[in-house]
Design a protein around this motif. Structure first.
Motif, PDB file in Angstrom:
ATOM      1  N   GLU A  23      65.830  78.016  37.558  1.00 34.25           N
ATOM      2  CA  GLU A  23      64.648  77.410  38.164  1.00 34.25           C
ATOM      3  C   GLU A  23      64.464  77.958  39.570  1.00 34.25           C
ATOM      4  N   ALA A  24      63.431  78.746  39.763  1.00 33.61           N
ATOM      5  CA  ALA A  24      63.085  79.226  41.105  1.00 33.61           C
ATOM      6  C   ALA A  24      62.568  78.055  41.929  1.00 33.61           C
ATOM      7  N   ASN A  29      57.981  73.568  43.932  1.00 36.16           N
ATOM      8  CA  ASN A  29      56.936  73.577  44.964  1.00 36.16           C
ATOM      9  C   ASN A  29      55.534  73.824  44.420  1.00 36.16           C
ATOM     10  N   GLU A  30      55.415  74.713  43.412  1.00 34.23           N
ATOM     11  CA  GLU A  30      54.104  75.115  42.920  1.00 34.23           C
ATOM     12  C   GLU A  30      53.876  74.780  41.443  1.00 34.23           C
ATOM     13  N   GLY A  31      54.943  74.413  40.744  1.00 35.17           N
ATOM     14  CA  GLY A  31      54.811  74.049  39.340  1.00 35.17           C
ATOM     15  C   GLY A  31      55.047  75.184  38.365  1.00 35.17           C
ATOM     16  N   PHE A  32      55.371  76.376  38.874  1.00 38.51           N
ATOM     17  CA  PHE A  32      55.635  77.507  37.989  1.00 38.51           C
ATOM     18  C   PHE A  32      56.546  78.523  38.680  1.00 38.51           C
ATOM     19  N   ILE A  33      57.095  79.431  37.882  1.00 40.08           N
ATOM     20  CA  ILE A  33      57.924  80.531  38.381  1.00 40.08           C
ATOM     21  C   ILE A  33      57.065  81.786  38.403  1.00 40.08           C
ATOM     22  N   HIS A  34      57.058  82.475  39.537  1.00 42.95           N
ATOM     23  CA  HIS A  34      56.292  83.711  39.692  1.00 42.95           C
ATOM     24  C   HIS A  34      56.985  84.852  38.953  1.00 42.95           C
ATOM     25  N   LEU A  35      56.232  85.563  38.151  1.00 47.06           N
ATOM     26  CA  LEU A  35      56.714  86.751  37.454  1.00 47.06           C
ATOM     27  C   LEU A  35      55.719  87.871  37.706  1.00 47.06           C
ATOM     28  N   PRO A  62      59.195  88.274  27.215  1.00 45.15           N
ATOM     29  CA  PRO A  62      58.322  87.101  27.096  1.00 45.15           C
ATOM     30  C   PRO A  62      58.339  86.456  25.708  1.00 45.15           C
ATOM     31  N   ALA A  63      58.695  87.214  24.685  1.00 50.17           N
ATOM     32  CA  ALA A  63      58.744  86.657  23.327  1.00 50.17           C
ATOM     33  C   ALA A  63      59.869  85.644  23.164  1.00 50.17           C
ATOM     34  N   ARG A  64      60.852  85.679  24.050  1.00 50.59           N
ATOM     35  CA  ARG A  64      61.997  84.767  23.964  1.00 50.59           C
ATOM     36  C   ARG A  64      61.862  83.522  24.843  1.00 50.59           C
ATOM     37  N   LEU A  65      60.807  83.446  25.631  1.00 46.56           N
ATOM     38  CA  LEU A  65      60.650  82.318  26.558  1.00 46.56           C
ATOM     39  C   LEU A  65      60.421  81.012  25.806  1.00 46.56           C
ATOM     40  N   THR A  66      61.004  79.942  26.326  1.00 49.73           N
ATOM     41  CA  THR A  66      60.811  78.625  25.735  1.00 49.73           C
ATOM     42  C   THR A  66      59.819  77.770  26.529  1.00 49.73           C
ATOM     43  N   SER A  67      59.504  78.160  27.760  1.00 52.13           N
ATOM     44  CA  SER A  67      58.488  77.468  28.558  1.00 52.13           C
ATOM     45  C   SER A  67      57.170  78.229  28.443  1.00 52.13           C
ATOM     46  N   GLU A  68      56.087  77.555  28.778  1.00 52.33           N
ATOM     47  CA  GLU A  68      54.755  78.148  28.648  1.00 52.33           C
ATOM     48  C   GLU A  68      54.526  79.262  29.660  1.00 52.33           C
ATOM     49  N   LEU A  69      54.055  80.404  29.190  1.00 49.45           N
ATOM     50  CA  LEU A  69      53.721  81.550  30.028  1.00 49.45           C
ATOM     51  C   LEU A  69      52.204  81.697  30.065  1.00 49.45           C
ATOM     52  N   ARG A  70      51.648  81.768  31.281  1.00 56.02           N
ATOM     53  CA  ARG A  70      50.207  81.975  31.449  1.00 56.02           C
ATOM     54  C   ARG A  70      49.982  83.138  32.400  1.00 56.02           C
ATOM     55  N   HIS A  82      52.834  83.638  35.037  1.00 62.45           N
ATOM     56  CA  HIS A  82      53.434  82.445  35.642  1.00 62.45           C
ATOM     57  C   HIS A  82      54.110  81.648  34.534  1.00 62.45           C
ATOM     58  N   LEU A  83      55.338  81.233  34.782  1.00 64.81           N
ATOM     59  CA  LEU A  83      56.100  80.476  33.796  1.00 64.81           C
ATOM     60  C   LEU A  83      56.118  79.002  34.197  1.00 64.81           C
ATOM     61  N   TYR A  84      55.544  78.154  33.344  1.00 67.98           N
ATOM     62  CA  TYR A  84      55.424  76.729  33.628  1.00 67.98           C
ATOM     63  C   TYR A  84      56.597  75.954  33.036  1.00 67.98           C
ATOM     64  N   GLY A  85      57.734  76.148  33.634  1.00 68.47           N
ATOM     65  CA  GLY A  85      58.961  75.489  33.215  1.00 68.47           C
ATOM     66  C   GLY A  85      60.131  76.388  33.558  1.00 68.47           C
ATOM     67  N   PRO A  86      61.342  75.938  33.283  1.00 67.13           N
ATOM     68  CA  PRO A  86      62.520  76.748  33.599  1.00 67.13           C
ATOM     69  C   PRO A  86      62.553  78.016  32.752  1.00 67.13           C
ATOM     70  N   LEU A  87      63.217  79.007  33.285  1.00 68.43           N
ATOM     71  CA  LEU A  87      63.420  80.277  32.580  1.00 68.43           C
ATOM     72  C   LEU A  87      64.725  80.187  31.799  1.00 68.43           C
ATOM     73  N   ASN A  88      64.611  80.189  30.478  1.00 67.69           N
ATOM     74  CA  ASN A  88      65.821  80.188  29.653  1.00 67.69           C
ATOM     75  C   ASN A  88      66.482  81.561  29.777  1.00 67.69           C
ATOM     76  N   LYS A  89      67.741  81.545  30.138  1.00 67.17           N
ATOM     77  CA  LYS A  89      68.426  82.790  30.480  1.00 67.17           C
ATOM     78  C   LYS A  89      68.644  83.718  29.294  1.00 67.17           C
ATOM     79  N   ASP A  90      68.536  83.228  28.068  1.00 68.37           N
ATOM     80  CA  ASP A  90      68.657  84.129  26.932  1.00 68.37           C
ATOM     81  C   ASP A  90      67.405  84.996  26.748  1.00 68.37           C
ATOM     82  N   ALA A  91      66.363  84.763  27.553  1.00 68.73           N
ATOM     83  CA  ALA A  91      65.187  85.634  27.560  1.00 68.73           C
ATOM     84  C   ALA A  91      65.367  86.809  28.517  1.00 68.73           C
ATOM     85  N   ILE A  92      66.413  86.766  29.335  1.00 68.36           N
ATOM     86  CA  ILE A  92      66.672  87.839  30.293  1.00 68.36           C
ATOM     87  C   ILE A  92      67.475  88.932  29.590  1.00 68.36           C
ATOM     88  N   VAL A  93      66.909  90.127  29.540  1.00 67.12           N
ATOM     89  CA  VAL A  93      67.547  91.227  28.831  1.00 67.12           C
ATOM     90  C   VAL A  93      68.346  92.150  29.755  1.00 67.12           C
TER      91      VAL A  93
END
Length: 99
Positions: A23-24, A29-35, A62-70, A82-93
């Motif tokens: 979680e960034a 603060n803003e409700g999403f993680i900047h990507l 992005p295909a592995r993300l569990t939070s909403e990506l917009r 922008h990722l609206y929720g925590p970044l699940n680490k199994d999406a990090i390659v």
């Protein structure tokens, strides 16, 4: 597979090293993680991390993300992911040290 990216100071990443999710500060603060897309990373580094050291670049599938990506309009009218929720680490390659 088209990856997206997240820049994070190594000290911030270390707090989540053993957790399954990251979680960034911007999530609180803003409700999403900047990507960024690959072509946007250099501009992000120049605008926000010019004098920063000890940074990491997270390569995210992005295909592995569990939070909403917009994709939303941000700096210079560009669409940024922008990722609206925590970044699940199994999406990090890959985690790359960038300075």
């Amino acid at each position: 597979m088209s990856l997206i990216y997240h820049v994070v100071p190594a000290k911030d990443w270390a707090r989540f090293e053993t957790a399954p999710m990251y979680e960034a500060n911007s999530l609180q603060n803003e409700g999403f993680i900047h990507l960024s897309t690959e072509s946007q990373v250099a501009g992000v580094l120049e605008r926000y991390y010019q004098n920063a050291t000890d940074l990491l670049l997270l390569h995210v599938d992005p295909a592995r993300l569990t939070s909403e990506l917009r994709y939303e309009v941000a700096t210079n009218n560009e669409l940024f992911p922008h990722l609206y929720g925590p970044l699940n680490k199994d999406a990090i390659v890959r985690i790359e040290s960038i300075n």
